[in-house]
Design a protein around this motif. Structure first.
Motif, PDB file in Angstrom:
ATOM      1  N   GLU A 137       0.831  -1.204   0.000  1.00 44.30           N
ATOM      2  CA  GLU A 137       0.000   0.000   0.000  1.00 44.30           C
ATOM      3  C   GLU A 137       0.865   1.252   0.000  1.00 44.30           C
TER       4      GLU A 137
ATOM      5  N   TYR B  63      -1.219  -0.855 -14.067  1.00 44.77           N
ATOM      6  CA  TYR B  63      -1.599  -1.789 -13.022  1.00 44.77           C
ATOM      7  C   TYR B  63      -0.371  -2.156 -12.212  1.00 44.77           C
TER       8      TYR B  63
ATOM      9  N   ARG C  10      -6.329  -5.032  -2.620  1.00 40.97           N
ATOM     10  CA  ARG C  10      -7.284  -4.538  -3.620  1.00 40.97           C
ATOM     11  C   ARG C  10      -8.391  -3.735  -2.954  1.00 40.97           C
ATOM     12  N   SER C  11      -8.832  -4.183  -1.784  1.00 43.15           N
ATOM     13  CA  SER C  11      -9.851  -3.448  -1.039  1.00 43.15           C
ATOM     14  C   SER C  11      -9.330  -2.087  -0.588  1.00 43.15           C
ATOM     15  N   ARG C  12      -8.088  -2.076  -0.105  1.00 49.19           N
ATOM     16  CA  ARG C  12      -7.511  -0.814   0.379  1.00 49.19           C
ATOM     17  C   ARG C  12      -7.291   0.195  -0.742  1.00 49.19           C
TER      18      ARG C  12
ATOM     19  N   ARG D  44      -8.979   0.497  -3.586  1.00 49.61           N
ATOM     20  CA  ARG D  44     -10.120   0.637  -4.488  1.00 49.61           C
ATOM     21  C   ARG D  44     -10.317   2.087  -4.942  1.00 49.61           C
ATOM     22  N   ARG D  45     -10.119   3.037  -4.037  1.00 45.92           N
ATOM     23  CA  ARG D  45     -10.340   4.436  -4.400  1.00 45.92           C
ATOM     24  C   ARG D  45      -9.296   4.960  -5.385  1.00 45.92           C
TER      25      ARG D  45
ATOM     26  N   ALA E  17      -8.222   3.301  -7.943  1.00 48.24           N
ATOM     27  CA  ALA E  17      -8.573   2.755  -9.258  1.00 48.24           C
ATOM     28  C   ALA E  17      -7.345   2.267 -10.017  1.00 48.24           C
TER      29      ALA E  17
ATOM     30  N   PRO F 174      -5.572  -1.062 -11.027  1.00 49.00           N
ATOM     31  CA  PRO F 174      -5.852  -2.500 -11.047  1.00 49.00           C
ATOM     32  C   PRO F 174      -4.700  -3.322 -10.470  1.00 49.00           C
TER      33      PRO F 174
ATOM     34  N   ASP G 211      -7.761  -7.920 -10.717  1.00 46.06           N
ATOM     35  CA  ASP G 211      -8.529  -7.356 -11.822  1.00 46.06           C
ATOM     36  C   ASP G 211      -8.077  -7.908 -13.165  1.00 46.06           C
TER      37      ASP G 211
END
Length: 323
Positions: free
Chosen positions: A148, A161, A176-178, A180-181, A183, A185, A208
């Protein structure tokens, strides 16, 4: 099995190809090649791979040598440049080997390096090629928190990506959840090709994009089936193959119903020598999807030392029970 082994061992040609740029900690690439009824197949699992995993690569090589390939939907395949974890001063020299590529995959999370090294490498690519698409590949080298932090440090370079930022499927799902904002992939490579269930990452909603490689997945037909069942966009990539192996990957890319991303099949540009006088290197950002046959003189010129041939024969014997 002894008869099967002898027949395959007699067909096998082992070569050692020097690299133009150190990659994955090595300066040469050993591959085994098999002639067959349909053409030539390549078997080139990395040397540290155990027999069960290497046997999938062998299955792909023998299928490609002995069976006709699926019908092509395209005869050329767009490819990305692959940039090893080099210093910024070396970036321009490596990228100069990739003619016309619109996308650069940058290796990050190299052992012995830090995030600042990755940022500097990506920054140099963006400075040299302002309009190129950039994707980064960590080969599972980060934990979730590290990934992250890294992605947030790199996001302003407009990443296409992030490939395999973490090693496990649960980690990929959490990241991926963290993210998400943002965008950006997440693409899965090792979580597909090294998994006992290559579809798990898709079912878990942890990626993705799928990165698929013909050899590790057991051949072109097996890889096509995985992409179809996963229902995710796919990028076809290679494992630092000779042009024979790259042509197998190009056949996979050429047979996919859609190809939304440039493929990681330009790695022939990292080799200082190949088994064909017309190697599969990017020309205008693409490579051909045609078969490649090695040149006998080049097979002889790059033949591996006898002790290395013996090593590959031992690998062959160890893999046969797993076919």
């Amino acid at each position: 099995m002894d008869l099967a082994y002898e027949r395959l061992a007699d067909r096998m040609h082992v070569v050692s190809l020097p690299l133009a740029t150190r990659f994955r900690g090595v300066e040469s690439r050993e591959v085994a090649l098999f002639p067959g009824a349909a053409g030539w197949g390549e078997w080139s699992p990395f040397l540290e791979y155990e027999p069960e995993e290497a046997a999938r690569w062998l299955r792909a090589a023998l299928e490609d040598a002995d069976l006709e390939r699926p019908a092509l939907l395209r005869t050329t395949v767009p490819v990305n440049a692959t940039l090893p974890a080099v210093a910024p001063s070396a970036v321009a020299g490596v990228l100069a080997r990739y003619d016309g590529c619109r996308t650069v995959k940058v290796k990050v999370a190299e052992r012995g390096q830090v995030l600042e090294d990755d940022v500097a490498r990506v920054a140099e690519v963006r400075a040299l090629l302002p309009d190129v698409r950039i994707r980064v590949d960590a080969n599972g080298g980060w934990g979730v928190d590290e990934a992250e932090t890294a992605v947030r440090a790199l996001e302003h370079f407009d990443l296409e990506y992030v490939e395999q930022p973490c090693a496990s499927v649960p980690e990929l799902a959490e990241l991926r959840s963290r993210l998400r904002r943002l965008a950006i992939p997440i693409a899965a490579d090792e979580s597909v090709r090294k998994a006992s269930d290559p579809l798990l990452v898709a079912r878990a909603g942890a990626a993705d994009v799928l990165v698929v490689k013909a050899q590790p997945l057991g051949g072109v037909r097996a890889a096509l089936a995985i992409v179809a069942e996963a229902g995710l966009p796919a990028v076809v990539s290679s494992a630092l193959d000779s042009s024979v192996g790259l042509s197998m990957g190009a056949a996979l890319a050429g047979a996919l119903p859609s190809l939304p991303y440039d493929c990681g099949l330009g790695t022939g540009a990292l080799l200082a020598a190949d088994v064909t006088p017309s190697p599969l290197v990017p020309v205008g950002g693409s490579i051909s999807a045609d078969r490649v046959a090695p040149d006998p003189a080049l097979l002889a010129a790059h033949a591996a030392a006898p002790e290395r041939v013996a090593h590959w024969r031992e690998r062959l014997a160890a893999c046969l029970p797993h076919l």
